[in-house]
Design a protein around this motif. Structure first.
Motif, mmCIF file in Angstrom:
data_model
loop_
_atom_site.group_PDB
_atom_site.id
_atom_site.type_symbol
_atom_site.label_atom_id
_atom_site.label_comp_id
_atom_site.label_asym_id
_atom_site.label_seq_id
_atom_site.Cartn_x
_atom_site.Cartn_y
_atom_site.Cartn_z
ATOM 1 N N ALA A 13 4.343 24.521 64.239
ATOM 2 C CA ALA A 13 3.745 23.985 65.470
ATOM 3 C C ALA A 13 2.463 23.212 65.181
ATOM 4 C CB ALA A 13 3.464 25.122 66.454
ATOM 5 N N ASP A 14 1.729 23.645 64.137
ATOM 6 C CA ASP A 14 0.501 22.930 63.760
ATOM 7 C C ASP A 14 0.839 21.548 63.209
ATOM 8 O OD1 ASP A 14 -1.214 25.171 64.351
ATOM 9 O OD2 ASP A 14 -0.484 26.096 62.501
ATOM 10 N N ILE A 15 1.928 21.483 62.455
ATOM 11 C CA ILE A 15 2.352 20.188 61.893
ATOM 12 C C ILE A 15 2.830 19.275 63.033
ATOM 13 C CG2 ILE A 15 3.956 19.055 60.277
ATOM 14 C CD1 ILE A 15 1.793 20.882 58.935
ATOM 15 N N LEU A 16 3.606 19.845 63.927
ATOM 16 C CA LEU A 16 4.102 19.091 65.086
ATOM 17 C C LEU A 16 2.928 18.510 65.889
ATOM 18 C CD1 LEU A 16 6.579 18.280 66.781
ATOM 19 C CD2 LEU A 16 6.465 20.519 67.890
ATOM 20 N N ALA A 17 1.871 19.314 66.030
ATOM 21 C CA ALA A 17 0.706 18.888 66.826
ATOM 22 C C ALA A 17 -0.064 17.759 66.155
ATOM 23 C CB ALA A 17 -0.213 20.083 67.071
ATOM 24 N N ALA A 201 9.235 11.909 68.822
ATOM 25 C CA ALA A 201 8.059 12.689 69.216
ATOM 26 C C ALA A 201 7.637 13.665 68.124
ATOM 27 C CB ALA A 201 8.368 13.439 70.516
ATOM 28 N N ILE A 202 8.385 13.706 67.022
ATOM 29 C CA ILE A 202 8.024 14.605 65.918
ATOM 30 C C ILE A 202 7.419 13.784 64.773
ATOM 31 C CG2 ILE A 202 9.757 16.340 66.501
ATOM 32 C CD1 ILE A 202 11.533 15.203 64.232
ATOM 33 N N PRO A 203 6.586 14.430 63.954
ATOM 34 C CA PRO A 203 5.965 13.677 62.857
ATOM 35 C C PRO A 203 6.973 13.221 61.813
ATOM 36 C CG PRO A 203 4.875 15.813 63.175
ATOM 37 C CD PRO A 203 6.105 15.823 64.013
ATOM 38 N N THR A 204 6.796 11.978 61.361
ATOM 39 C CA THR A 204 7.566 11.468 60.234
ATOM 40 C C THR A 204 6.711 11.644 58.979
ATOM 41 O OG1 THR A 204 6.682 9.250 60.606
ATOM 42 C CG2 THR A 204 8.807 9.762 61.620
ATOM 43 N N VAL A 205 7.341 12.097 57.932
ATOM 44 C CA VAL A 205 6.644 12.260 56.653
ATOM 45 C C VAL A 205 7.347 11.347 55.657
ATOM 46 C CG1 VAL A 205 6.049 13.869 54.809
ATOM 47 C CG2 VAL A 205 5.943 14.630 57.193
ATOM 48 N N GLY A 206 6.637 10.357 55.174
ATOM 49 C CA GLY A 206 7.273 9.330 54.351
ATOM 50 C C GLY A 206 7.148 9.572 52.862
ATOM 51 N N ILE A 207 8.184 9.157 52.148
ATOM 52 C CA ILE A 207 8.121 9.060 50.684
ATOM 53 C C ILE A 207 8.849 7.746 50.369
ATOM 54 C CG2 ILE A 207 10.054 10.748 50.538
ATOM 55 C CD1 ILE A 207 8.936 11.382 47.646
ATOM 56 N N GLY A 208 8.069 6.739 50.064
ATOM 57 C CA GLY A 208 8.650 5.412 49.921
ATOM 58 C C GLY A 208 9.017 4.831 51.268
#
Ligand code: KIV
Length: 274
Positions: A13-17, A201-208
């Motif tokens: 939930a902290d990451i989502l926030a 609405a959720i965080p995207t975490v990129g690698i490349g």
């Protein structure tokens, strides 16, 4: 005290926030010492199935087993007190059915203490993601280049160009709608990653996937310069630890051979002086 200002370990939930806010910092870890090193600097630490290639010398992630993930997950958990620990579901442990995925995801979490699992796949995994999240298992999805599908993708290629662009947008929407708390975008063109980041609405975490994602992840051995068999374009080496380690080993070997190591300070006298 962690650099990010909280005193308890982060939860999904902290990451989502963190969506749309300060960039989410993620690295992989496979061992306790590296987990301790990265913990206060990271929001999320991933026990990636890249462990198979990076630490076990496997040619791909396909040979990684549940037992390997559990052993490395337990080691990483001992080194974390700040960052959320996410653990990869290995190839073959979740694709068959939501029930199979639940059985293995619950085992990974119970036996390692991970706060969430990551699995590869978009729309075709949406049912499984919904099944897991409804039963208490937070899921990070992984779309774009999904290394466990290297054989059907035809190599470690950039994904989402041309015809596959619309499919990737659909995948991102599907995993977000299914309840994933975050999604990894691997080897996706920057403009497409930006579009997906703005859409879900959720965080995207990129690698490349460019600087516009909500966060970034790298394989820790890549960015430290410890894994040097090959270097994907998206990797920046922030250190050259492999070179330093080899120089140290060469110094040790030379000193053993010329008997300058061990010196008196590394040795024990026959009698202790009173
Ligand atoms: O296994 C892994 O390390 C990963 C990251 C590269 C995202 O999946």
């Amino acid at each position: 005290m962690s650099v990010t200002g909280t005193t308890r370990q982060k939860m999904p939930a902290d990451i989502l926030a963190m969506k749309g806010g300060a960039p989410i910092v993620c690295l992989t870890a496979y061992t306790t010492p590296i987990a301790k090193l990265v913990d206060s600097h990271c929001d999320l630490v991933l026990v990636g199935d890249s462990v198979g290639m990076v630490l076990h010398g496997l040619p791909s992630t396909l040979g990684v087993t549940m037992e390997m993930m559990i052993l490395h997950g337990q080691a990483v958990a001992r080194g974390l007190s700040n960052a959320l620990m996410v653990i990869d579901m290995p190839f073959g442990s979740y694709e068959e059915s939501p029930a199979q995925a639940f059985r293995n995801a619950s085992r990974l979490m119970a036996e390692t203490g991970a706060g969430a699992v990551k699995l590869e796949g978009g729309a075709h995994m949406a049912e499984t993601i919904a099944f897991l999240t409804a039963r208490g298992i937070p899921v990070q999805a992984h779309i774009g280049l999904t290394p466990q599908s290297v054989n059907t993708l035809g190599g470690y290629k950039v994904q989402g160009r041309g015809d596959s662009r619309a499919r990737l947008v659909k995948d991102a929407k599907a995993v977000a709608d299914a309840g994933a708390f975050s999604v990894v975008l691997e080897k996706v063109p920057q403009g497409l990653a930006d579009e997906i980041t703005a859409m879900v609405a959720i965080p995207t975490v990129g690698i490349g996937a460019g600087a516009g994602c909500d966060g970034q992840v790298l394989v820790v051995d890549d960015m430290l310069g410890l894994f040097t068999d090959f270097k994907p374009k998206f990797v920046k080496r922030f250190g050259q630890l492999g070179q330093e380690a080899e120089a140290a080993v060469a110094d040790y070997a030379a000193e053993v051979r010329d008997r300058s190591f061990p010196a008196a300070e590394h040795s024990f006298a026959d009698e202790v002086k009173k």
